[in-house]
Design a protein around this motif. Structure first.
Motif, PDB file in Angstrom:
ATOM      1  N   SER A  70       0.813  -1.222   0.000  1.00 37.88           N
ATOM      2  CA  SER A  70       0.000   0.000   0.000  1.00 37.88           C
ATOM      3  C   SER A  70       0.839   1.262   0.000  1.00 37.88           C
ATOM      4  N   SER A  71       2.139   1.122   0.227  1.00 37.83           N
ATOM      5  CA  SER A  71       3.018   2.281   0.290  1.00 37.83           C
ATOM      6  C   SER A  71       3.519   2.649  -1.102  1.00 37.83           C
ATOM      7  N   GLY A  72       4.149   3.789  -1.178  1.00 39.97           N
ATOM      8  CA  GLY A  72       4.737   4.246  -2.435  1.00 39.97           C
ATOM      9  C   GLY A  72       5.732   5.356  -2.174  1.00 39.97           C
ATOM     10  N   GLN A  73       6.605   5.593  -3.125  1.00 40.01           N
ATOM     11  CA  GLN A  73       7.623   6.642  -2.981  1.00 40.01           C
ATOM     12  C   GLN A  73       6.971   7.997  -2.761  1.00 40.01           C
ATOM     13  N   GLY A  74       7.295   8.638  -1.650  1.00 41.10           N
ATOM     14  CA  GLY A  74       6.753   9.952  -1.348  1.00 41.10           C
ATOM     15  C   GLY A  74       5.305   9.950  -0.903  1.00 41.10           C
ATOM     16  N   LYS A  75       4.720   8.781  -0.685  1.00 41.70           N
ATOM     17  CA  LYS A  75       3.310   8.678  -0.309  1.00 41.70           C
ATOM     18  C   LYS A  75       3.142   8.938   1.180  1.00 41.70           C
ATOM     19  N   ASP A  76       2.189   9.778   1.517  1.00 36.47           N
ATOM     20  CA  ASP A  76       1.903  10.065   2.916  1.00 36.47           C
ATOM     21  C   ASP A  76       1.448   8.783   3.607  1.00 36.47           C
ATOM     22  N   LEU A  77       1.934   8.582   4.839  1.00 37.84           N
ATOM     23  CA  LEU A  77       1.598   7.366   5.568  1.00 37.84           C
ATOM     24  C   LEU A  77       0.101   7.243   5.800  1.00 37.84           C
ATOM     25  N   ARG A  78      -0.594   8.369   5.874  1.00 34.50           N
ATOM     26  CA  ARG A  78      -2.056   8.315   6.065  1.00 34.50           C
ATOM     27  C   ARG A  78      -2.756   7.778   4.822  1.00 34.50           C
ATOM     28  N   ALA A  79      -2.202   8.071   3.651  1.00 36.94           N
ATOM     29  CA  ALA A  79      -2.740   7.488   2.428  1.00 36.94           C
ATOM     30  C   ALA A  79      -2.525   5.976   2.419  1.00 36.94           C
ATOM     31  N   THR A  80      -1.382   5.538   2.938  1.00 33.09           N
ATOM     32  CA  THR A  80      -1.107   4.103   3.056  1.00 33.09           C
ATOM     33  C   THR A  80      -2.123   3.431   3.969  1.00 33.09           C
ATOM     34  N   VAL A  81      -2.447   4.088   5.077  1.00 30.67           N
ATOM     35  CA  VAL A  81      -3.422   3.525   6.023  1.00 30.67           C
ATOM     36  C   VAL A  81      -4.793   3.377   5.368  1.00 30.67           C
ATOM     37  N   LEU A  82      -5.200   4.391   4.600  1.00 31.33           N
ATOM     38  CA  LEU A  82      -6.507   4.308   3.923  1.00 31.33           C
ATOM     39  C   LEU A  82      -6.536   3.151   2.923  1.00 31.33           C
ATOM     40  N   ALA A  83      -5.453   3.018   2.153  1.00 33.36           N
ATOM     41  CA  ALA A  83      -5.385   1.922   1.190  1.00 33.36           C
ATOM     42  C   ALA A  83      -5.419   0.574   1.903  1.00 33.36           C
ATOM     43  N   TRP A  84      -4.719   0.471   3.025  1.00 25.63           N
ATOM     44  CA  TRP A  84      -4.728  -0.762   3.825  1.00 25.63           C
ATOM     45  C   TRP A  84      -6.146  -1.045   4.312  1.00 25.63           C
ATOM     46  N   TYR A  85      -6.810  -0.030   4.846  1.00 30.97           N
ATOM     47  CA  TYR A  85      -8.159  -0.230   5.382  1.00 30.97           C
ATOM     48  C   TYR A  85      -9.121  -0.755   4.319  1.00 30.97           C
ATOM     49  N   MET A  86      -9.007  -0.231   3.112  1.00 32.09           N
ATOM     50  CA  MET A  86      -9.926  -0.657   2.056  1.00 32.09           C
ATOM     51  C   MET A  86      -9.651  -2.099   1.615  1.00 32.09           C
ATOM     52  N   ARG A  87      -8.450  -2.629   1.909  1.00 30.87           N
ATOM     53  CA  ARG A  87      -8.118  -4.011   1.547  1.00 30.87           C
ATOM     54  C   ARG A  87      -8.293  -4.981   2.708  1.00 30.87           C
ATOM     55  N   ALA A  88      -8.450  -4.460   3.926  1.00 27.19           N
ATOM     56  CA  ALA A  88      -8.548  -5.323   5.107  1.00 27.19           C
ATOM     57  C   ALA A  88      -9.729  -6.274   4.993  1.00 27.19           C
ATOM     58  N   GLY A  89      -9.485  -7.518   5.408  1.00 27.36           N
ATOM     59  CA  GLY A  89     -10.533  -8.538   5.366  1.00 27.36           C
ATOM     60  C   GLY A  89     -10.598  -9.298   4.063  1.00 27.36           C
ATOM     61  N   ALA A 110      -6.636   9.162   9.292  1.00 21.08           N
ATOM     62  CA  ALA A 110      -6.346   9.217   7.856  1.00 21.08           C
ATOM     63  C   ALA A 110      -7.567   9.673   7.068  1.00 21.08           C
ATOM     64  N   LEU A 111      -8.741   9.209   7.483  1.00 24.53           N
ATOM     65  CA  LEU A 111      -9.975   9.606   6.801  1.00 24.53           C
ATOM     66  C   LEU A 111     -10.220  11.102   6.957  1.00 24.53           C
ATOM     67  N   VAL A 112     -10.063  11.611   8.167  1.00 27.03           N
ATOM     68  CA  VAL A 112     -10.252  13.046   8.412  1.00 27.03           C
ATOM     69  C   VAL A 112      -9.245  13.858   7.610  1.00 27.03           C
ATOM     70  N   TRP A 113      -7.995  13.421   7.611  1.00 28.12           N
ATOM     71  CA  TRP A 113      -6.950  14.108   6.840  1.00 28.12           C
ATOM     72  C   TRP A 113      -7.296  14.163   5.352  1.00 28.12           C
ATOM     73  N   ALA A 114      -7.732  13.032   4.800  1.00 30.48           N
ATOM     74  CA  ALA A 114      -8.044  12.992   3.374  1.00 30.48           C
ATOM     75  C   ALA A 114      -9.242  13.866   3.034  1.00 30.48           C
ATOM     76  N   LEU A 115     -10.263  13.860   3.886  1.00 27.97           N
ATOM     77  CA  LEU A 115     -11.449  14.673   3.617  1.00 27.97           C
ATOM     78  C   LEU A 115     -11.120  16.162   3.717  1.00 27.97           C
TER      79      LEU A 115
END
Length: 373
Positions: A70-89, A110-115
């Motif tokens: 879910s990570s990427g070069q220069g990607k904010d860690l909160r964006a990584t968390v959101l991507a992880w959450y959408m794949r969880a389960g 992460a959700l609040v930050w993105a919104l």
């Protein structure tokens, strides 16, 4: 242990990730631990005064796996968390075990930050602040700038499919009516009291595509009645007060998990809807799903959900899916999915494998591109 020194458990972890084709550094593992995303290793006593050693938990391997993917070069860690959450389960890429859930506090942050960072949220906040002391032309100009940044609409998959089959190189994009109406709706929320008619607000609501369940004639009648009896301004005030960020700050784990399930249903149906336009071999199951999407007026919304579920823009989809109306709409789509689950990728009377089905799709795409199969 220094920053770049790996414990025995970390060395084992890095080796397992390497076997999966994933490259991670010790520093990256420590960054995730400091953010309380990756658990620290348990310690095991060696006995007889020999101290202790770190022990790798299998769950830690799966968490490090999804964090890496879910990570990427220069990607904010909160964006990584959101991507992880959408794949969880869902099944993991390597182990096929369910992807673990991330810590909920990190997800909510992460959700609040993105919104807060989304263009549509900033425009809504500007509309809420806009009253007699602002030039409304400025609000409409900013709305137009927002519209210009939006990606072009894809169009109905049936028309896309026909265009590809006809080898029509001059495919005109559909009008941006729904997106323009959405911007118009946001701008209407910023107009001073008394300057918004019930009819214009009702029409903007239904045309925006954000309220596919709404009946235009009923809404017009209701808002015109509110205009006559003097309650329209109160209704508009309530609409202005809806705050997606505040809702995200207060959302419970259960409610957000349900919104995620709704978003996934919309995204799955949107993928099937979109792939039909890209010449996916058709089946009665797909036809039933597309018919229900068209009946509910969800075409643009499900395609958007399909394109954003693992990106930062998933925050807007999650926020939208917190609305109970979308829960009801997803249940209707789920009923059709369940009824036709065995026939989505198989025609009646055929026993084709998934590989054969995909091969047929690739052949159709190659034919459309004028390539030899």
């Amino acid at each position: 242990m220094t920053r770049n020194e790996a414990s025995p458990a970390d060395r084992e972890l890095l080796g397992l990730l390497h076997d999966r084709g994933l490259a991670v550094s010790v520093a990256q593992l420590e960054r995730w631990r400091r953010a309380r995303l990756l658990p620290r290793h348990a310690r095991k006593a060696l006995g007889r005064g020999q101290g202790s050693t770190s022990v790798l938990d299998p769950r830690t391997v799966e968490i490090a796996d999804i964090l890496t993917r879910s990570s990427g070069q220069g990607k904010d860690l909160r964006a990584t968390v959101l991507a992880w959450y959408m794949r969880a389960g869902t099944p993991g890429v390597h182990s096929r075990q369910p992807v673990p859930e991330p810590p909920f506090e990190a997800v909510r942050d992460a959700l609040v930050w993105a919104l807060r960072g989304s263009r549509i949220q900033r425009l809504m906040e500007q509309a809420r602040r806009a009253r007699d002391d602002i030039d409304t032309d400025v609000l409409y100009a900013d709305a137009d700038k927002f519209l210009a940044r939006l990606p072009g609409l894809i169009g109905h998959p049936g028309r896309m499919r026909q265009a590809l089959r006809d080898n029509d190189q001059d495919i005109q994009p559909p009008p941006r009516g729904g997106q323009r109406s959405m911007v118009n709706l946001i701008a209407l929320l910023g107009l001073p009291p008394g300057e918004v008619s019930g009819e214009s607000f009702a029409q903007a609501m239904t045309a925006s595509g954000l309220f596919p369940w709404a009946d235009s004639e009923m809404l017009v009648a209701a808002f015109e009645h509110a205009e006559r009896d003097g309650t329209l301004d109160r209704l508009l005030h309530e609409a202005r007060q809806r705050d997606a960020v505040a809702e995200a700050e207060a959302v419970s784990p259960q409610k957000l998990a349900r919104a995620r399930e709704v978003a996934r249903t919309l995204g799955l149906c949107g993928s099937l809807y979109l792939m039909h336009g890209l010449l996916l071999p058709d089946t009665p199951g797909q036809q039933a799903i597309r018919a229900k999407i068209d009946e509910l007026g969800l075409g643009e919304i499900v395609i958007t959900a399909a394109q954003t579920l693992t990106k930062v823009k998933a925050a807007n989809t999650l926020s939208l899916c917190l609305d109970p109306h979308f829960d009801h709409l997803s249940e209707q789509l789920n009923e059709v999915l369940t009824q036709h689950i065995d026939g989505i990728f198989r025609r009646p009377g055929e026993d084709d494998s998934a590989e054969a089905f995909m091969a047929g799709w690739m052949t159709a795409l190659q034919d459309a591109a004028g390539q030899e199969t």
